[in-house]
Design an enzyme around this catalytic site. Structure first.
Site, PDB file in Angstrom:
ATOM      1  N   PHE A  18       0.802  -1.199  -0.052  1.00 23.82           N
ATOM      2  CA  PHE A  18      -0.009  -0.113  -0.071  1.00 23.82           C
ATOM      3  C   PHE A  18       0.741   1.064  -0.167  1.00 23.82           C
ATOM      4  O   PHE A  18       1.790   1.308  -0.638  1.00 23.82           O
ATOM      5  CB  PHE A  18      -1.186  -0.338   1.183  1.00 23.82           C
ATOM      6  CG  PHE A  18      -2.133  -1.270   0.794  1.00 23.82           C
ATOM      7  CD1 PHE A  18      -3.375  -0.621   0.118  1.00 23.82           C
ATOM      8  CD2 PHE A  18      -2.369  -2.157   1.285  1.00 23.82           C
ATOM      9  CE1 PHE A  18      -4.195  -1.279  -0.467  1.00 23.82           C
ATOM     10  CE2 PHE A  18      -3.447  -3.106   1.062  1.00 23.82           C
ATOM     11  CZ  PHE A  18      -4.250  -2.547  -0.027  1.00 23.82           C
ATOM     12  N   SER A  19       0.666   2.191   0.752  1.00 25.72           N
ATOM     13  CA  SER A  19       1.113   3.552   0.736  1.00 25.72           C
ATOM     14  C   SER A  19       2.654   3.740   1.195  1.00 25.72           C
ATOM     15  O   SER A  19       3.439   4.700   0.943  1.00 25.72           O
ATOM     16  CB  SER A  19       0.534   4.604   1.655  1.00 25.72           C
ATOM     17  OG  SER A  19      -0.638   4.950   0.839  1.00 25.72           O
ATOM     18  N   VAL A  20       3.413   2.625   1.593  1.00 22.66           N
ATOM     19  CA  VAL A  20       4.695   2.444   1.761  1.00 22.66           C
ATOM     20  C   VAL A  20       5.290   2.535   0.452  1.00 22.66           C
ATOM     21  O   VAL A  20       6.547   3.199   0.218  1.00 22.66           O
ATOM     22  CB  VAL A  20       5.270   1.087   2.367  1.00 22.66           C
ATOM     23  CG1 VAL A  20       6.665   0.934   2.276  1.00 22.66           C
ATOM     24  CG2 VAL A  20       4.758   1.303   3.802  1.00 22.66           C
ATOM     25  N   LYS A  77       4.759   4.946  -1.658  1.00 23.15           N
ATOM     26  CA  LYS A  77       4.986   6.639  -1.866  1.00 23.15           C
ATOM     27  C   LYS A  77       6.526   6.678  -1.379  1.00 23.15           C
ATOM     28  O   LYS A  77       6.949   7.576  -2.145  1.00 23.15           O
ATOM     29  CB  LYS A  77       4.103   7.033  -0.930  1.00 23.15           C
ATOM     30  CG  LYS A  77       2.581   7.258  -1.416  1.00 23.15           C
ATOM     31  CD  LYS A  77       1.479   7.758  -0.478  1.00 23.15           C
ATOM     32  CE  LYS A  77       0.166   8.038  -1.162  1.00 23.15           C
ATOM     33  NZ  LYS A  77      -0.526   6.820  -1.216  1.00 23.15           N
TER      34      LYS A  77
END
Length: 375
Positions: free
Chosen positions: A69-71, A73
């Protein structure tokens, strides 16, 4: 499992035994289904653990991958920072210098650093989106370029939960002619021997763990609903070939704790690890330039955002103060880069917590790591 006790795999330096014990308890209690933990300190992998199930009856192996998921980013941040280092992107330049269409609807003053720091005013789409729409990344990016900001760019943050990857991905493509996933692979993953993918090949599909949805949905305000529920994402889609092969740089990187820690370790090690330089100390310091330090409009928490990462936020992540940058993925995955202690911690799992940021079990792993470090 042996006699109901999860079999722990990998290795752990003796001083990090409490961290291993915590993971073991969580697996035994059912708080985890399958998970991995990794700590790299001063160039040495001092913790590399994995255990549990990747899916029903399938063990979590050394090379199991999971959606982080947003890791993801933070991986885009590596690419953009490396382009800043090489002079291919100017963090203080208008996005429209590289992407002229972006200047529409009053966005000519939006800077590259605004996008990195979630202050662009584009945390989501005005148009109603489907998951399939996200896969057409260039069209989805063009829709963002054509719309008005939801708030004045640079005036606080609105977390770009899904749109982040489309914005930065198009920016990288315009500046270099290469996709962010390609640059991530050639500049970081391959030289670091890190099994991390943005736009994964079909050959990895069989190694991807199945996610177990969180027990309930988080409470969201108006901005949160607009940004996080357009489109609504079913966890079932995350193991499909179409999803895995797409470059959704906001949230579909595939990896595990070891590969996340390896990818991010140049940040905590001054840009150089294993005798190779990946980033200059000067560009790493730019991470710590605060872009916003107010209540985020989407997440509902006060979060200090630097460039590409959050900065120390004691109520959400129990780190000391200092040169620390971090971020999480929906469900609990996390990476913490501590430059003062030359340490990177990563955690990835498939049983998701409900919290979007600051999940209790994630905080416990971070807290235990710092206790082991004597901090």
């Amino acid at each position: 499992m042996m006699n109901g006790t999860p079999m722990m795999n990998g290795h752990c330096a003796p001083r990090f035994a409490p961290l291993r014990d915590l993971l073991e308890r969580r697996l035994a209690d059912g708080d985890e289904r399958g998970a991995s933990l990794c700590v790299i300190q001063d160039g040495e992998t001092v913790v590399d653990l994995w255990a549990g199930e990747a899916s029903e009856g399938v063990p979590w192996e050394s090379d199991t991958l999971v959606n982080t998921f947003s890791v993801t980013k933070t991986m885009l941040a590596l690419v953009v920072l490396s382009l800043a280092d090489s002079g291919e992107l100017d963090l203080d330049a208008p996005v429209a210098r590289y992407w002229p269409e972006f200047a529409e609807k009053g966005k000519s003053g939006v800077l590259v650093r605004h996008v990195l720091g979630h202050t662009s005013g584009l945390p989501g789409w005005d148009a109603t989106m489907t998951v399939e729409d996200l896969y057409d990344t260039r069209r989805a990016a063009a829709l963002l370029a054509a719309q008005e900001p939801w708030f004045a760019p640079g005036d606080g943050s609105g977390y770009q939960a899904i749109s982040h990857g489309h914005l930065l991905g198009e920016l990288v493509l315009r500046a270099t002619g290469s996709t962010a996933g390609e640059l991530l692979r050639t500049r970081f993953a391959e030289p670091l021997e890190a099994d991390y993918w943005l736009g994964a090949p079909e050959s990895v599909d069989a190694r991807v763990a199945r996610l177990k949805s969180p027990p309930h949905a988080p409470e969201l305000g108006e901005f949160g609903q607009r940004a996080l529920l357009n489109p609504v994402l079913s966890m079932k889609v995350t193991t499909t070939r179409e999803f895995l092969g797409a470059e959704l740089g906001g949230f579909n990187g595939q990896g595990n704790a070891r590969s996340v820690a390896r990818m991010q370790s140049p940040i905590s090690h001054g840009g150089e690890i294993g005798g190779r330089r990946y980033l200059s100390p000067q560009v790493i310091e730019r991470i710590f330039e605060v872009q916003s330090d107010s209540r985020d409009r989407v997440l509902g928490h006060r979060i200090p955002f630097g460039m590409g990462y959050a900065l120390p936020t004691p109520n959400l992540m129990p780190t000391p103060s200092g040169r620390i940058c971090w971020w999480v993925g929906h469900g609990g995955a996390v990476v913490v880069n501590d430059l003062d202690r030359r340490t990177t911690l990563a955690y990835a799992m498939n049983k998701m917590a409900a919290e979007l940021v600051g999940a209790a079990k994630t905080r416990d792993y971070v807290r235990a790591t710092y206790e082991c470090l004597g901090s």
